[in-house]
Design an enzyme around this catalytic site. Structure first.
Site, PDB file in Angstrom:
ATOM      1  N   LEU A   5       0.876  -1.178   0.000  1.00 39.78           N
ATOM      2  CA  LEU A   5       0.000   0.000   0.000  1.00 39.78           C
ATOM      3  C   LEU A   5       0.912   1.227   0.000  1.00 39.78           C
ATOM      4  O   LEU A   5       1.785   1.359   0.865  1.00 39.78           O
ATOM      5  CB  LEU A   5      -0.924   0.018   1.213  1.00 39.78           C
ATOM      6  CG  LEU A   5      -1.952   1.173   1.240  1.00 39.78           C
ATOM      7  CD1 LEU A   5      -3.236   0.751   1.962  1.00 39.78           C
ATOM      8  CD2 LEU A   5      -1.406   2.450   1.885  1.00 39.78           C
ATOM      9  N   ILE A   6       0.672   2.100  -0.967  1.00 41.88           N
ATOM     10  CA  ILE A   6       1.516   3.299  -1.126  1.00 41.88           C
ATOM     11  C   ILE A   6       0.634   4.537  -0.968  1.00 41.88           C
ATOM     12  O   ILE A   6      -0.413   4.642  -1.623  1.00 41.88           O
ATOM     13  CB  ILE A   6       2.187   3.306  -2.518  1.00 41.88           C
ATOM     14  CG1 ILE A   6       2.990   2.010  -2.721  1.00 41.88           C
ATOM     15  CG2 ILE A   6       3.086   4.526  -2.692  1.00 41.88           C
ATOM     16  CD1 ILE A   6       3.368   1.739  -4.169  1.00 41.88           C
ATOM     17  N   GLY A   8      -0.060   8.621  -1.451  1.00 43.57           N
ATOM     18  CA  GLY A   8       0.358   9.669  -2.393  1.00 43.57           C
ATOM     19  C   GLY A   8       0.794   9.112  -3.730  1.00 43.57           C
ATOM     20  O   GLY A   8       1.837   9.491  -4.271  1.00 43.57           O
ATOM     21  N   SER A  10      -0.673   9.513  -6.657  1.00 38.59           N
ATOM     22  CA  SER A  10      -1.254  10.193  -7.821  1.00 38.59           C
ATOM     23  C   SER A  10      -0.200  10.842  -8.697  1.00 38.59           C
ATOM     24  O   SER A  10      -0.471  11.198  -9.839  1.00 38.59           O
ATOM     25  CB  SER A  10      -2.269  11.254  -7.370  1.00 38.59           C
ATOM     26  OG  SER A  10      -1.597  12.299  -6.694  1.00 38.59           O
ATOM     27  N   SER A  11       1.020  11.026  -8.169  1.00 33.74           N
ATOM     28  CA  SER A  11       2.055  11.684  -8.982  1.00 33.74           C
ATOM     29  C   SER A  11       3.434  11.401  -8.399  1.00 33.74           C
ATOM     30  O   SER A  11       3.561  10.809  -7.317  1.00 33.74           O
ATOM     31  CB  SER A  11       1.820  13.204  -9.033  1.00 33.74           C
ATOM     32  OG  SER A  11       1.932  13.769  -7.746  1.00 33.74           O
ATOM     33  N   GLY A  12       4.446  11.816  -9.139  1.00 35.93           N
ATOM     34  CA  GLY A  12       5.815  11.840  -8.635  1.00 35.93           C
ATOM     35  C   GLY A  12       6.338  10.504  -8.137  1.00 35.93           C
ATOM     36  O   GLY A  12       6.148   9.457  -8.767  1.00 35.93           O
ATOM     37  N   GLY A  14       5.521   8.549  -5.644  1.00 40.32           N
ATOM     38  CA  GLY A  14       4.539   7.521  -5.282  1.00 40.32           C
ATOM     39  C   GLY A  14       3.978   6.828  -6.508  1.00 40.32           C
ATOM     40  O   GLY A  14       3.813   5.597  -6.530  1.00 40.32           O
ATOM     41  N   SER A 127      13.424  12.847   3.205  1.00 43.03           N
ATOM     42  CA  SER A 127      13.995  13.758   2.214  1.00 43.03           C
ATOM     43  C   SER A 127      15.469  13.951   2.525  1.00 43.03           C
ATOM     44  O   SER A 127      15.899  13.804   3.674  1.00 43.03           O
ATOM     45  CB  SER A 127      13.283  15.113   2.307  1.00 43.03           C
ATOM     46  OG  SER A 127      14.022  16.101   1.624  1.00 43.03           O
ATOM     47  N   TYR A 140       9.415  22.458   6.668  1.00 45.45           N
ATOM     48  CA  TYR A 140       9.433  21.166   5.958  1.00 45.45           C
ATOM     49  C   TYR A 140      10.496  20.246   6.555  1.00 45.45           C
ATOM     50  O   TYR A 140      10.245  19.060   6.812  1.00 45.45           O
ATOM     51  CB  TYR A 140       9.698  21.423   4.471  1.00 45.45           C
ATOM     52  CG  TYR A 140       9.833  20.172   3.638  1.00 45.45           C
ATOM     53  CD1 TYR A 140       8.733  19.354   3.393  1.00 45.45           C
ATOM     54  CD2 TYR A 140      11.063  19.804   3.090  1.00 45.45           C
ATOM     55  CE1 TYR A 140       8.855  18.194   2.620  1.00 45.45           C
ATOM     56  CE2 TYR A 140      11.193  18.662   2.323  1.00 45.45           C
ATOM     57  CZ  TYR A 140      10.090  17.858   2.094  1.00 45.45           C
ATOM     58  OH  TYR A 140      10.210  16.716   1.335  1.00 45.45           O
TER      59      TYR A 140
HETATM   60  N1  LIG Z   1      10.276  16.289  -5.230  1.00 49.00           N
HETATM   61  C1  LIG Z   1      11.268  16.462  -4.395  1.00 49.00           C
HETATM   62  O1  LIG Z   1      12.207  17.239  -4.682  1.00 49.00           O
HETATM   63  C2  LIG Z   1      11.316  15.708  -3.094  1.00 49.00           C
HETATM   64  C3  LIG Z   1      12.570  15.622  -2.457  1.00 49.00           C
HETATM   65  C4  LIG Z   1      12.677  14.888  -1.289  1.00 49.00           C
HETATM   66  C5  LIG Z   1      11.565  14.265  -0.754  1.00 49.00           C
HETATM   67  N2  LIG Z   1      10.349  14.382  -1.359  1.00 49.00           N
HETATM   68  C6  LIG Z   1       9.238  13.687  -0.733  1.00 49.00           C
HETATM   69  O2  LIG Z   1       8.795  12.663  -1.589  1.00 49.00           O
HETATM   70  C7  LIG Z   1       7.393  12.414  -1.381  1.00 49.00           C
HETATM   71  C8  LIG Z   1       6.673  12.476  -2.715  1.00 49.00           C
HETATM   72  O3  LIG Z   1       6.824  13.791  -3.249  1.00 49.00           O
HETATM   73  P1  LIG Z   1       6.785  14.102  -4.813  1.00 49.00           P
HETATM   74  O4  LIG Z   1       7.982  14.917  -5.124  1.00 49.00           O
HETATM   75  O5  LIG Z   1       6.511  12.894  -5.581  1.00 49.00           O
HETATM   76  O6  LIG Z   1       5.565  15.138  -4.847  1.00 49.00           O
HETATM   77  P2  LIG Z   1       4.125  15.104  -5.534  1.00 49.00           P
HETATM   78  O7  LIG Z   1       4.251  14.790  -6.985  1.00 49.00           O
HETATM   79  O8  LIG Z   1       3.476  16.371  -5.121  1.00 49.00           O
HETATM   80  O9  LIG Z   1       3.418  13.868  -4.808  1.00 49.00           O
HETATM   81  C9  LIG Z   1       2.958  13.976  -3.496  1.00 49.00           C
HETATM   82  C10 LIG Z   1       1.816  13.017  -3.302  1.00 49.00           C
HETATM   83  O10 LIG Z   1       1.306  13.181  -1.966  1.00 49.00           O
HETATM   84  C11 LIG Z   1      -0.111  13.262  -2.063  1.00 49.00           C
HETATM   85  N3  LIG Z   1      -0.712  13.937  -0.923  1.00 49.00           N
HETATM   86  C12 LIG Z   1      -0.580  15.213  -0.520  1.00 49.00           C
HETATM   87  N4  LIG Z   1      -1.331  15.425   0.577  1.00 49.00           N
HETATM   88  C13 LIG Z   1      -1.942  14.249   0.870  1.00 49.00           C
HETATM   89  C14 LIG Z   1      -2.837  13.810   1.871  1.00 49.00           C
HETATM   90  N5  LIG Z   1      -3.300  14.645   2.831  1.00 49.00           N
HETATM   91  N6  LIG Z   1      -3.254  12.529   1.869  1.00 49.00           N
HETATM   92  C15 LIG Z   1      -2.822  11.666   0.919  1.00 49.00           C
HETATM   93  N7  LIG Z   1      -1.992  12.021  -0.073  1.00 49.00           N
HETATM   94  C16 LIG Z   1      -1.558  13.304  -0.090  1.00 49.00           C
HETATM   95  C17 LIG Z   1      -0.374  13.966  -3.372  1.00 49.00           C
HETATM   96  O11 LIG Z   1      -1.680  13.639  -3.789  1.00 49.00           O
HETATM   97  P3  LIG Z   1      -2.827  14.642  -4.278  1.00 49.00           P
HETATM   98  O12 LIG Z   1      -3.030  14.270  -5.715  1.00 49.00           O
HETATM   99  O13 LIG Z   1      -3.986  14.236  -3.444  1.00 49.00           O
HETATM  100  O14 LIG Z   1      -2.360  16.042  -4.047  1.00 49.00           O
HETATM  101  C18 LIG Z   1       0.668  13.293  -4.255  1.00 49.00           C
HETATM  102  O15 LIG Z   1       0.190  12.039  -4.707  1.00 49.00           O
HETATM  103  C19 LIG Z   1       6.918  13.485  -0.377  1.00 49.00           C
HETATM  104  O16 LIG Z   1       6.872  12.913   0.912  1.00 49.00           O
HETATM  105  C20 LIG Z   1       8.015  14.540  -0.448  1.00 49.00           C
HETATM  106  O17 LIG Z   1       8.123  15.236   0.760  1.00 49.00           O
HETATM  107  C21 LIG Z   1      10.200  15.085  -2.531  1.00 49.00           C
END
Ligand SMILES: NC(=O)c1ccc[n+]([C@@H]2O[C@H](COP(=O)([O-])OP(=O)(O)OC[C@H]3O[C@@H](n4cnc5c(N)ncnc54)[C@H](OP(=O)(O)O)[C@@H]3O)[C@@H](O)[C@H]2O)c1
Length: 247
Positions: A5-6, A8, A10-12, A14, A127, A140
């Site tokens: 089970l993963i 988030g 919907s994007s990125g 996850g 992160s 953050y």
């Molecule tokens: N991108 C970076 O540079 C980076 C670097 C280090 C760590 N991270 C970490 O990696 C993880 C994924 O980030 P990402 O970069 O892939 O960003 P992302 O594309 O914005 O993905 C974030 C995911 O979290 C979901 N989400 C947000 N609020 C939520 C909630 N209340 N309940 C359930 N789902 C929720 C979003 O879904 P919705 O469609 O519902 O908004 C989206 O699917 C995060 O924990 C982030 O802190 C990111």
């Protein structure tokens, strides 16, 4: 067949992790706040389930719908970048509600079934900000560092029940929806008094020396799940690996 089970998905990171596990024969419960068609392969091994990690009822419904969970990946996260003095406490709380308390609540929801089976793995995604302090990201960083400490302690007590607990520490990726998802929260967080200080920092963000790809995170989660050693930290992406150094 194992089930992951993963959160988030919907994007990125996850979304890519959901695809990665599915392609390798796993049952995937891809959770997201608003499940929609077309995001992930249509397959009887891919279930899209609604889940908001800040909502206790939503967590209970999703975990019940998922059935037995072998692996939980706490990936859902949101960010806020800006001067801390300009960041509202409402934004600070929103970030902690999702990144920190959402992760904790998901963990509490799956422990009973994993403990009863004396099996399971929990992977918390933090992160690279926990590896090296980054300016203009205090709230953050606090939310993710709390998860690191929480996860370290948890690994001991759940280890007593043969539940493995791991950390994946991704580096920076500008192509996920992370910045877009936080854009509204970040509006106006660089007041004029910080402009000269912030400019070179944002310029450096725009030309990163090394970056992370979503696939790096999916691979790191996969390694964290399958690694038979005591390794706890799994940095993901060239920048995170460089920051983690020889730790
Ligand atoms: N991108 C970076 O540079 C980076 C670097 C280090 C760590 N991270 C970490 O990696 C993880 C994924 O980030 P990402 O970069 O892939 O960003 P992302 O594309 O914005 O993905 C974030 C995911 O979290 C979901 N989400 C947000 N609020 C939520 C909630 N209340 N309940 C359930 N789902 C929720 C979003 O879904 P919705 O469609 O519902 O908004 C989206 O699917 C995060 O924990 C982030 O802190 C990111």
């Amino acid at each position: 067949m194992k089930t992951v089970l993963i959160t988030g998905s919907s994007s990125g990171y996850g979304l890519e992790t959901a695809r990665y596990f599915h392609d390798r024969g796993w049952n995937v419960v891809a959770t997201m706040r608003r499940p929609g068609p077309g995001l992930l392969p249509a397959s009887d091994r891919m279930r899209l389930v609604a889940l908001d990690v800040t909502n206790a009822d939503s967590i209970a419904r999703a975990v019940a719908e998922a059935g037995p969970i072998d692996v939980l990946v706490n990936n859902a996260g949101i960010g806020v970048v800006g001067a801390f003095e300009a960041t509202s406490m409402q934004s600070v709380r929103e970030v902690f509600e999702t990144n920190t308390f959402g992760t904790m609540a998901m963990v509490q929801a799956v422990i009973p079934q994993m403990r009863a089976r004396r099996a399971g793995t929990i992977v918390n995604v933090t992160s690279s900000v926990t590896l090296a302090s980054m300016p203009l990201a205090a709230a953050y960083t606090g939310s993710k560092t709390a998860v690191e400490g929480f996860t370290g302690s948890l690994a001991h007590e759940l280890g007593a029940f043969d539940i493995r607990v791991k950390l994946v520490e991704p580096g920076y990726c500008p192509t996920t929806r992370f910045a877009e998802n936080g854009a509204e929260r970040m509006n106006g967080l660089i007041p004029d008094t910080y402009a000269d200080y912030a400019r070179p920092i944002f310029e450096a963000f725009a030309r990163p020396q090394a970056m992370t790809q979503p696939q790096d995170v999916a691979e790191a989660v996969w390694r964290a799940v399958h690694d038979g050693s005591d390794q706890f930290h799994f940095p993901a992406g060239a920048d995170a690996v460089a920051l983690a150094g020889p730790r």
